[in-house]
Design a protein around this motif. Structure first.
Motif, PDB file in Angstrom:
ATOM      1  N   LYS A 186       0.870  -1.180   0.000  1.00  0.00           N
ATOM      2  CA  LYS A 186       0.000   0.000   0.000  1.00  0.00           C
ATOM      3  C   LYS A 186       0.903   1.224   0.000  1.00  0.00           C
ATOM      4  O   LYS A 186       1.783   1.350   0.856  1.00  0.00           O
ATOM      5  N   LEU A 187       0.685   2.112  -0.949  1.00  0.00           N
ATOM      6  CA  LEU A 187       1.469   3.340  -1.008  1.00  0.00           C
ATOM      7  C   LEU A 187       0.818   4.392  -0.125  1.00  0.00           C
ATOM      8  O   LEU A 187      -0.374   4.687  -0.272  1.00  0.00           O
ATOM      9  N   THR A 188       1.588   4.931   0.788  1.00  0.00           N
ATOM     10  CA  THR A 188       1.120   6.013   1.646  1.00  0.00           C
ATOM     11  C   THR A 188       2.227   7.046   1.762  1.00  0.00           C
ATOM     12  O   THR A 188       3.407   6.692   1.763  1.00  0.00           O
ATOM     13  N   PRO A 189       1.878   8.303   1.856  1.00  0.00           N
ATOM     14  CA  PRO A 189       2.918   9.330   1.992  1.00  0.00           C
ATOM     15  C   PRO A 189       3.538   9.289   3.381  1.00  0.00           C
ATOM     16  O   PRO A 189       2.895   8.917   4.359  1.00  0.00           O
ATOM     17  N   VAL A 190       4.793   9.651   3.441  1.00  0.00           N
ATOM     18  CA  VAL A 190       5.498   9.752   4.714  1.00  0.00           C
ATOM     19  C   VAL A 190       5.168  11.120   5.294  1.00  0.00           C
ATOM     20  O   VAL A 190       5.346  12.134   4.630  1.00  0.00           O
TER      21      VAL A 190
END
Length: 76
Positions: free
Chosen positions: A37-41
């Motif tokens: 899952k791509l999530t922003p840092v």
């Protein structure tokens, strides 16, 4: 939520990263199973040191600050 295969993700990685950074949930699948899952840092907020002089007038030091204490006069 956007689901995309690993093969498609490798072709469009920059667009997927932009989508994740704008708040969209992006899930990458392999063999029809979600694997990433791509999530922003979230950036870590750095604590800034106090501005020089910001406590001016808040702290006072008495005139006899460096005088020996009464309890220790016998030792001097």
């Amino acid at each position: 939520m956007q689901e995309i295969t690993l093969a498609e993700a490798s072709k469009n990685l920059s667009e997927l990263i932009e989508a994740a950074m704008s708040g969209e949930e992006v899930v990458i699948t392999k063999d029809s199973q979600p694997v990433v899952k791509l999530t922003p840092v979230t950036p870590v907020k750095k604590r800034r040191p106090a501005k020089a002089g910001s406590a001016k007038g808040l702290i006072t030091i008495s005139d006899d600050f460096d005088e020996p204490l009464e309890d220790f006069k016998d030792y001097m």
